[in-house]
Motif scaffolding. Structure first.
Motif, PDB file in Angstrom:
ATOM      1  N   TYR A 187       0.830  -1.192   0.000  1.00  0.00           N
ATOM      2  CA  TYR A 187       0.000   0.000   0.000  1.00  0.00           C
ATOM      3  C   TYR A 187       0.872   1.252   0.000  1.00  0.00           C
ATOM      4  O   TYR A 187       2.045   1.218   0.391  1.00  0.00           O
ATOM      5  N   MET A 188       0.280   2.342  -0.452  1.00  0.00           N
ATOM      6  CA  MET A 188       0.972   3.629  -0.493  1.00  0.00           C
ATOM      7  C   MET A 188      -0.035   4.727  -0.213  1.00  0.00           C
ATOM      8  O   MET A 188      -1.146   4.715  -0.757  1.00  0.00           O
ATOM      9  N   VAL A 189       0.324   5.663   0.653  1.00  0.00           N
ATOM     10  CA  VAL A 189      -0.536   6.787   1.008  1.00  0.00           C
ATOM     11  C   VAL A 189       0.261   8.072   0.843  1.00  0.00           C
ATOM     12  O   VAL A 189       1.378   8.185   1.350  1.00  0.00           O
ATOM     13  N   THR A 190      -0.282   9.040   0.121  1.00  0.00           N
ATOM     14  CA  THR A 190       0.364  10.345  -0.038  1.00  0.00           C
ATOM     15  C   THR A 190      -0.645  11.435   0.301  1.00  0.00           C
ATOM     16  O   THR A 190      -1.826  11.339  -0.041  1.00  0.00           O
ATOM     17  N   TYR A 191      -0.170  12.465   0.982  1.00  0.00           N
ATOM     18  CA  TYR A 191      -1.032  13.582   1.360  1.00  0.00           C
ATOM     19  C   TYR A 191      -0.272  14.886   1.131  1.00  0.00           C
ATOM     20  O   TYR A 191       0.902  14.992   1.489  1.00  0.00           O
ATOM     21  N   THR A 192      -0.944  15.828   0.520  1.00  0.00           N
ATOM     22  CA  THR A 192      -0.346  17.142   0.270  1.00  0.00           C
ATOM     23  C   THR A 192      -1.249  18.224   0.840  1.00  0.00           C
ATOM     24  O   THR A 192      -2.458  18.243   0.578  1.00  0.00           O
ATOM     25  N   TRP A 193      -0.652  19.114   1.602  1.00  0.00           N
ATOM     26  CA  TRP A 193      -1.341  20.299   2.122  1.00  0.00           C
ATOM     27  C   TRP A 193      -0.508  21.488   1.664  1.00  0.00           C
ATOM     28  O   TRP A 193       0.642  21.646   2.065  1.00  0.00           O
ATOM     29  N   SER A 194      -1.064  22.311   0.802  1.00  0.00           N
ATOM     30  CA  SER A 194      -0.238  23.338   0.164  1.00  0.00           C
ATOM     31  C   SER A 194      -1.052  24.589  -0.124  1.00  0.00           C
ATOM     32  O   SER A 194      -2.282  24.603  -0.032  1.00  0.00           O
ATOM     33  N   LYS A 195      -0.328  25.616  -0.487  1.00  0.00           N
ATOM     34  CA  LYS A 195      -0.945  26.860  -0.937  1.00  0.00           C
ATOM     35  C   LYS A 195      -0.057  27.442  -2.025  1.00  0.00           C
ATOM     36  O   LYS A 195       1.132  27.697  -1.806  1.00  0.00           O
ATOM     37  N   THR A 196      -0.621  27.633  -3.214  1.00  0.00           N
ATOM     38  CA  THR A 196       0.132  28.157  -4.344  1.00  0.00           C
ATOM     39  C   THR A 196      -0.460  29.494  -4.765  1.00  0.00           C
ATOM     40  O   THR A 196      -1.636  29.570  -5.124  1.00  0.00           O
ATOM     41  N   GLU A 197       0.337  30.554  -4.703  1.00  0.00           N
ATOM     42  CA  GLU A 197      -0.101  31.876  -5.131  1.00  0.00           C
ATOM     43  C   GLU A 197       0.801  32.362  -6.255  1.00  0.00           C
ATOM     44  O   GLU A 197       1.981  31.996  -6.326  1.00  0.00           O
ATOM     45  N   ASP A 198       0.248  33.173  -7.121  1.00  0.00           N
ATOM     46  CA  ASP A 198       1.042  33.764  -8.195  1.00  0.00           C
ATOM     47  C   ASP A 198       0.361  35.043  -8.662  1.00  0.00           C
ATOM     48  O   ASP A 198      -0.662  35.455  -8.112  1.00  0.00           O
TER      49      ASP A 198
END
Length: 206
Positions: A9-20
């Protein structure tokens, strides 16, 4: 992670904020955020059109134990596997604009070039397809002025998707096998709504 019970099994989690201030995705839409200058850069800074705040992906493969000492029985019960990929995210932003030249700066190639005023929090605790955000939070500013809403991002419907597969190997000789596979894309038939109309002064032009 590979466990001792025939499970990987594989678990990935991303918590991000992208501004431009400008990106290629938004440049293909009739938003006014196309040509930032030193005079209006503050209006262009905000969530990028590809910003996804949270994203979770989980997958697993289970080689189901079931081998017997009988070749005929193994042809039915042995070498089965099941796998799943589950994907969740919180949606991407869209922006409320004016498509009439309310700012009186001139039309640019049919683009929406004016912004409204933001007077309250437009996010609803219980949005519906008929009212996805509080439309009363945006008002048309006095003619000849640019609104203060800027690149204020509202977020579209998120994704909850489950893909399943079941498959069985039929080994023959020493290093070869034939595989039967059944795959179910979006197995629970979940749906996500598209962005609502993003203009408050007339019908959307996209």
């Amino acid at each position: 992670k590979t466990s001792s019970h025939n499970i990987s099994y594989m678990v990935t989690y991303t918590w991000s904020k992208t501004e431009d201030v400008l990106d290629s995705l938004i440049a293909g839409i009739n938003y006014p955020f196309i040509q930032p200058t030193r005079f209006n850069i503050k209006d262009f800074k905000g969530p990028a059109s590809y910003d996804v705040t949270q994203r979770l992906t989980a997958s697993f493969t289970w080689d189901i134990p079931g081998k017997t000492g009988n070749k005929l029985a193994n042809a039915v019960v042995a070498n089965w596997s099941v796998s799943n990929i589950a994907t969740f995210d919180t949606g991407s932003p869209y922006y409320v604009v004016l498509c009439s030249d309310n700012a009186n700066i001139g039309g640019v190639g049919g683009r929406c070039t004016s912004l409204p005023n933001l007077v309250s929090n437009p996010v609803l605790s219980s949005p519906t397809p008929q009212l996805w955000f509080n439309t009363n939070s945006y008002v048309i500013p006095p003619f000849g002025t640019q609104g203060n809403a800027g690149k204020h991002g509202l977020y579209s419907d998120g994704i909850a998707n489950f893909d399943f597969s079941f498959y069985k190997r039929f080994p023959f000789k020493e290093s070869r096998d034939f595989e039967f596979r059944a795959e179910f894309i979006n197995g629970f038939n979940n749906h996500s709504f598209a962005d609502p109309d993003f203009t408050i002064d007339r019908k959307s032009v996209v």
